[in-house]
Design a protein around this motif. Sequence first.
Motif, short mmCIF file in Angstrom:
data_model
loop_
_atom_site.label_atom_id
_atom_site.label_comp_id
_atom_site.label_asym_id
_atom_site.label_seq_id
_atom_site.Cartn_x
_atom_site.Cartn_y
_atom_site.Cartn_z
N ASN A 144 49.84 51.84 17.08
CA ASN A 144 50.67 52.36 15.99
C ASN A 144 51.14 51.29 15.03
O ASN A 144 51.36 51.57 13.86
CB ASN A 144 51.88 53.10 16.57
CG ASN A 144 51.48 54.43 17.16
OD1 ASN A 144 51.10 55.34 16.45
ND2 ASN A 144 51.53 54.52 18.47
N LEU A 145 51.33 50.08 15.55
CA LEU A 145 51.89 49.02 14.69
C LEU A 145 50.85 47.97 14.34
O LEU A 145 51.10 47.09 13.55
CB LEU A 145 53.07 48.34 15.39
CG LEU A 145 54.45 48.95 15.11
CD1 LEU A 145 54.54 50.32 15.71
CD2 LEU A 145 55.52 48.07 15.71
N HIS A 196 53.99 44.17 19.11
CA HIS A 196 55.15 43.57 18.46
C HIS A 196 56.09 43.01 19.52
O HIS A 196 56.41 43.68 20.49
CB HIS A 196 55.86 44.63 17.62
CG HIS A 196 56.83 44.05 16.65
ND1 HIS A 196 58.09 43.69 17.02
CD2 HIS A 196 56.70 43.75 15.33
CE1 HIS A 196 58.73 43.20 15.95
NE2 HIS A 196 57.89 43.23 14.93
N TYR A 212 63.40 46.92 11.20
CA TYR A 212 61.96 46.64 11.20
C TYR A 212 61.31 47.08 9.89
O TYR A 212 60.52 46.36 9.29
CB TYR A 212 61.30 47.35 12.38
CG TYR A 212 59.80 47.30 12.37
CD1 TYR A 212 59.12 46.17 12.80
CD2 TYR A 212 59.05 48.40 11.94
CE1 TYR A 212 57.74 46.12 12.80
CE2 TYR A 212 57.67 48.36 11.93
CZ TYR A 212 57.02 47.22 12.36
OH TYR A 212 55.66 47.18 12.36
N THR A 252 59.56 44.68 7.31
CA THR A 252 58.12 44.82 7.08
C THR A 252 57.79 45.04 5.61
O THR A 252 56.87 44.43 5.08
CB THR A 252 57.57 46.00 7.90
OG1 THR A 252 58.00 45.84 9.24
CG2 THR A 252 56.05 46.02 7.87
N ALA A 278 56.48 52.83 13.88
CA ALA A 278 55.24 52.92 13.13
C ALA A 278 55.48 53.58 11.78
O ALA A 278 54.97 53.13 10.75
CB ALA A 278 54.21 53.71 13.93
N GLY A 315 57.14 51.31 9.34
CA GLY A 315 56.30 50.24 8.83
C GLY A 315 55.14 50.73 8.00
O GLY A 315 54.51 49.95 7.30
#
Lengths: 279, 193
Positions: free
Chosen positions: A97-98, A102, A161, A165, A254, A257
């Motif tokens: 997903n990322l 992470h 996050y 990001t 996710a 980001g």
Amino acid sequence: MTFATVLPQAIGGFLAAGGGEEGGTNIEIGHHVTREWFGFTVNIDTISSTVIAGLIVLILGFVLRSRLTKADDHVPSKLQLIWEAVVSEVNRQVEDNLGKVHPYVAPLAIALFFFILFANWLELIPSKLNDDSPHLLAAPTADTNLTYALAAVTIISVWAYGIRTKGVKGYFSHFLQPFPVLLPLNILEELVKPITLALRLFGNIFAGGIMLALIGLIPIWASWAPNILWKAFDMFIGGIQAFIFSLLTVLYFAMAGAGHGEHDDEHEEADSKTPALAH
Amino acid sequence: MTGAVIQLLPMAAEGEGQSNFLVPNFTFLVELAAFGLLFFLLAKYVIPPINRAMTNRQEAIRTQFAELEQARSDANAAEAEFKAQIADARHEAARIREEAREQGAQIVAELRQQGETEKARIVESGHAQISAERQQAVASLRAEVGTLATTLAGRIVGESLEDDERSTRVVDRFLADLDALESSKASSTGGAS
């Protein structure tokens, strides 16, 4: 008192054959043993069971750590296999997903999963016979204070996050997409995320506690069968809720980001899971 | 559940010493700190070693597979080399046999050649010897026949033919005639054969 007595009375009709204890059973739901700390009210039962659940997770973790360092032959112990199964699954989800494992998101999801899992399972420990309370320890996740706290950690991390990001401008311009008109809805959605996270977990575990209390009203010679069935199912629910909470955490990261497109899809997916599991 | 909420909201409002369970109290902050501590400890002390162990194990498995692959390819290479060497050895043996056969044939041929040469040489030397002996015979003949003939002729004619110069001339003519006769006879037989 009020709610606590309403529900048993409502179902008392078909339980009456079992013959509740005289003077009426008193199931305390939503009641917490409180103390005053520095002039603030705290639910001491929730805190104590949180500490127990946390200690279980930490002991398992540190026992594993001490054994890991000794293992040179790369043959994992059973405990290590359990941890590794969760860690590698979470790592995989985070990576899918990322885009990468992470260093903050993966440990957060792992910590959430194990903590919620053991917190949920605490209420399965039975109490003494003929005790009023249906279980020895109330699951701390049946208290909104804990679930709100977990959701707050998650959502604040998610926002941080997202901003890190995409940058402040990039993240907040996200609220005007696809149309600026949707700004209120987008803001609402960001606020709904933590609330649904917290209340989904709370509701499931709280309901499990109520069920245990109701089953506790049945006389002991009849209650063992539903008790076993419900506790088995409750264990399953506890695992599923822990899984959902950490999975949604990863998905929210996710979404924060990524672009708006997959946002909606994943939210629908998340929503479609919830009613099915929140019987 | 809705029933529960509806029932509970007024209760909270009544303030019967029991708060609404949907509204957080100070426990929230305690739980926040508790989970924060748990998260910190797990993230710092527990999860990295697990990740490391998993990576190490995967690495070890990968290394072992690579070694296995290496060993297998080594074995294959050794087998191929062995087979190549066997084939080489067979070729070598065949070559040596062939060479030996050729050498044998060559030796036979050489010996034969040598024999031929030897034979030719022997024949040649025989011829030379014969020719030399003949030459010698002719020479001695030439020396003795003259004397003999002149002596004989002198006796017959009663005249001394002791004049060496003349007698030599006569003998030479005779011998030349003899030679011519002989050579013409030889050429006629050579031509006939």
